[in-house]
Design an enzyme around this catalytic site. Structure first.
Site, short mmCIF file in Angstrom:
data_model
loop_
_atom_site.label_atom_id
_atom_site.label_comp_id
_atom_site.label_asym_id
_atom_site.label_seq_id
_atom_site.Cartn_x
_atom_site.Cartn_y
_atom_site.Cartn_z
N GLY A 170 -3.84 -2.99 -2.02
CA GLY A 170 -4.59 -3.00 -0.96
C GLY A 170 -5.00 -1.54 -0.37
O GLY A 170 -6.08 -1.23 -0.12
N GLU B 299 -6.94 -0.12 -3.26
CA GLU B 299 -8.38 -0.53 -2.88
C GLU B 299 -9.10 -0.09 -1.95
O GLU B 299 -10.53 0.08 -2.07
CB GLU B 299 -8.11 -2.07 -2.97
CG GLU B 299 -7.65 -2.63 -4.30
CD GLU B 299 -7.35 -4.26 -4.30
OE1 GLU B 299 -6.38 -4.59 -3.41
OE2 GLU B 299 -7.90 -5.32 -5.03
N GLU C 236 -0.17 -5.78 -7.94
CA GLU C 236 -0.09 -7.18 -7.53
C GLU C 236 0.48 -8.05 -8.67
O GLU C 236 1.04 -9.19 -8.36
CB GLU C 236 -1.78 -7.68 -7.50
CG GLU C 236 -2.12 -7.15 -5.95
CD GLU C 236 -2.84 -5.64 -6.05
OE1 GLU C 236 -2.37 -4.96 -7.10
OE2 GLU C 236 -3.63 -5.36 -5.14
N1 COA Z 1 3.70 -5.27 2.67
C1 COA Z 1 4.75 -5.54 3.66
N2 COA Z 1 5.56 -4.59 3.99
C2 COA Z 1 5.70 -3.73 3.24
C3 COA Z 1 4.96 -3.23 2.23
C4 COA Z 1 3.96 -4.42 1.90
N3 COA Z 1 3.04 -4.04 0.94
N4 COA Z 1 5.34 -2.11 1.65
C5 COA Z 1 6.43 -1.53 2.27
N5 COA Z 1 6.70 -2.64 3.38
C6 COA Z 1 7.90 -2.41 3.97
C7 COA Z 1 9.32 -2.56 3.74
O1 COA Z 1 9.43 -4.21 3.42
C8 COA Z 1 10.11 -1.94 4.30
O2 COA Z 1 10.07 -2.73 5.73
P1 COA Z 1 11.50 -2.98 6.06
O3 COA Z 1 12.21 -1.59 6.57
O4 COA Z 1 11.49 -3.81 7.46
O5 COA Z 1 12.52 -3.58 5.05
C9 COA Z 1 9.26 -0.77 4.68
O6 COA Z 1 7.86 -0.90 4.55
C10 COA Z 1 9.82 0.29 3.88
O7 COA Z 1 9.49 0.18 2.73
P2 COA Z 1 10.78 0.29 1.50
O8 COA Z 1 10.45 -0.79 0.41
O9 COA Z 1 11.89 0.07 2.05
O10 COA Z 1 10.42 1.64 0.98
P3 COA Z 1 10.94 2.38 -0.33
O11 COA Z 1 10.83 3.72 -0.26
O12 COA Z 1 12.08 1.70 -0.89
O13 COA Z 1 9.81 1.49 -1.34
C11 COA Z 1 7.47 1.20 -2.00
C12 COA Z 1 8.35 1.97 -1.40
C13 COA Z 1 6.05 1.53 -1.83
C14 COA Z 1 7.91 1.39 -3.46
C15 COA Z 1 7.70 -0.17 -1.79
O14 COA Z 1 7.74 -0.25 -0.27
C16 COA Z 1 6.90 -1.26 -2.23
O15 COA Z 1 7.00 -1.47 -3.53
N6 COA Z 1 5.93 -1.93 -1.35
C17 COA Z 1 4.88 -2.79 -1.92
C18 COA Z 1 3.99 -2.38 -2.86
C19 COA Z 1 3.09 -3.48 -3.27
O16 COA Z 1 3.67 -4.39 -4.12
N7 COA Z 1 1.84 -3.30 -2.62
C20 COA Z 1 0.99 -4.49 -3.01
C21 COA Z 1 0.95 -5.48 -2.24
S1 COA Z 1 -0.40 -6.76 -2.83
#
Ligand code: COA
Length: 260
Positions: A112, A115, A135
């Site tokens: 998103g 997007e 996704e």
């Molecule tokens: N939704 C909800 N929470 C999210 C999020 C999302 N899309 N992306 C990151 N967060 C949260 C994590 O759960 C974490 O929360 P916490 O500290 O309470 O556990 C916090 O943000 C930090 O993220 P973290 O994953 O620990 O950071 P990282 O540096 O290890 O990884 C990313 C960064 C961006 C690679 C990873 O957060 C990620 O893959 N996020 C999801 C991306 C995704 O799939 N987006 C599409 C959603 S439809």
């Protein structure tokens, strides 16, 4: 409405809208989407505002996607509703605004988040930015216009590769494919966006509004695609893969998907 998840700053005719949930990498929950919708409507209707810059707070993320923790338990109908409402109040709204919106992509722009950047009229990125539509790694499809707008920007082949691989591109790769217009060092990103916004704000606001409408009208056929995206995004919510994908993310492990 109070903008508890946003920071708004005005500089002459330019409004900067910052998404302010850095501890969640600015993930878009429904509250943030509603606040963004209101803030952008207000900017669009404000006679004094001639350009908007949209960015994320912090040095790590623009927006790391829709808030997975919020929708993991949704039903098919709720999934369709989430997508349809998002299109309506925010993603299509930005696309149709008569005030230009520049996305300052200051880090991760995923799902998103990408997007949202793609709904904006112009994208500049910082050199640490990473962009993708992950996704399918969660058992769902892009539901905020990603299946349509990515192909419009980078072409169908590259878009399909990004959507089905769920992989990320770095800032230079994004520039090479046309996903972003320019790349800057992080500290130069907002000044560069401000320079562009200031230049825009000296031009005729009425002519700019007409030009944006004309450009947008050229992409009307994608409405059928957007409609199909809402239906299929919702259907994903009924699959075992969706349960596994979202649970794995929340449990911080890799998802294991079953066969077709
Ligand atoms: N939704 C909800 N929470 C999210 C999020 C999302 N899309 N992306 C990151 N967060 C949260 C994590 O759960 C974490 O929360 P916490 O500290 O309470 O556990 C916090 O943000 C930090 O993220 P973290 O994953 O620990 O950071 P990282 O540096 O290890 O990884 C990313 C960064 C961006 C690679 C990873 O957060 C990620 O893959 N996020 C999801 C991306 C995704 O799939 N987006 C599409 C959603 S439809």
């Amino acid at each position: 409405m109070s903008f508890s998840n946003l920071i708004l700053e005005d500089y002459d005719h330019v409004r900067v809208v910052k998404i302010n949930r850095p501890d969640k990498l600015n993930a878009l929950n429904t509250e943030t989407i509603a606040q963004l919708s209101e803030a952008l409507k207000a900017a669009n209707q404000d006679e004094n505002i001639r350009a908007v810059i949209l960015t994320g707070v912090g040095e790590k993320a623009f927006v790391a996607g829709a808030d997975i923790s919020e929708f993991a338990q949704y039903s098919i109908e709720e999934g369709k509703g989430l997508s349809a409402k998002g299109h309506d109040i925010l993603f299509n709204y930005i696309d149709q605004m008569s005030t230009p919106v520049i996305a300052a992509v200051n880090g991760f722009a995923l799902g998103g988040g990408l997007e949202l950047a793609m709904s904006c009229h112009i994208r500049y990125a910082s050199s640490n930015a990473r962009m993708g539509l992950p996704e399918v790694t969660l058992g769902v499809i892009p539901g905020y216009g990603g299946t349509q707008r990515l192909a419009q920007l980078v072409g169908r082949g590259k878009a399909t590769e990004m959507v089905v691989s769920g992989g990320m591109v770095d800032a230079d790769g994004a520039k090479a494919s046309g996903l972003v217009n320019e790349v800057f060092e992080l500290e130069e990103l907002l000044p560069a966006c401000m320079k562009l916004a200031t230049k825009i704000s000296r031009n005729s606001p009425k002519a700019i509004g007409f030009a944006l409408q004309a450009i947008q009208a050229g992409y009307e056929p994608s409405k059928a695609g957007l409609k199909r995206e809402v239906e299929l995004f919702g259907e994903s919510f009924g699959t075992d893969d969706f349960k596994e994908g979202t649970t794995a993310f929340l449990e911080k492990r890799k998802a294991e998907f079953s066969g077709k």
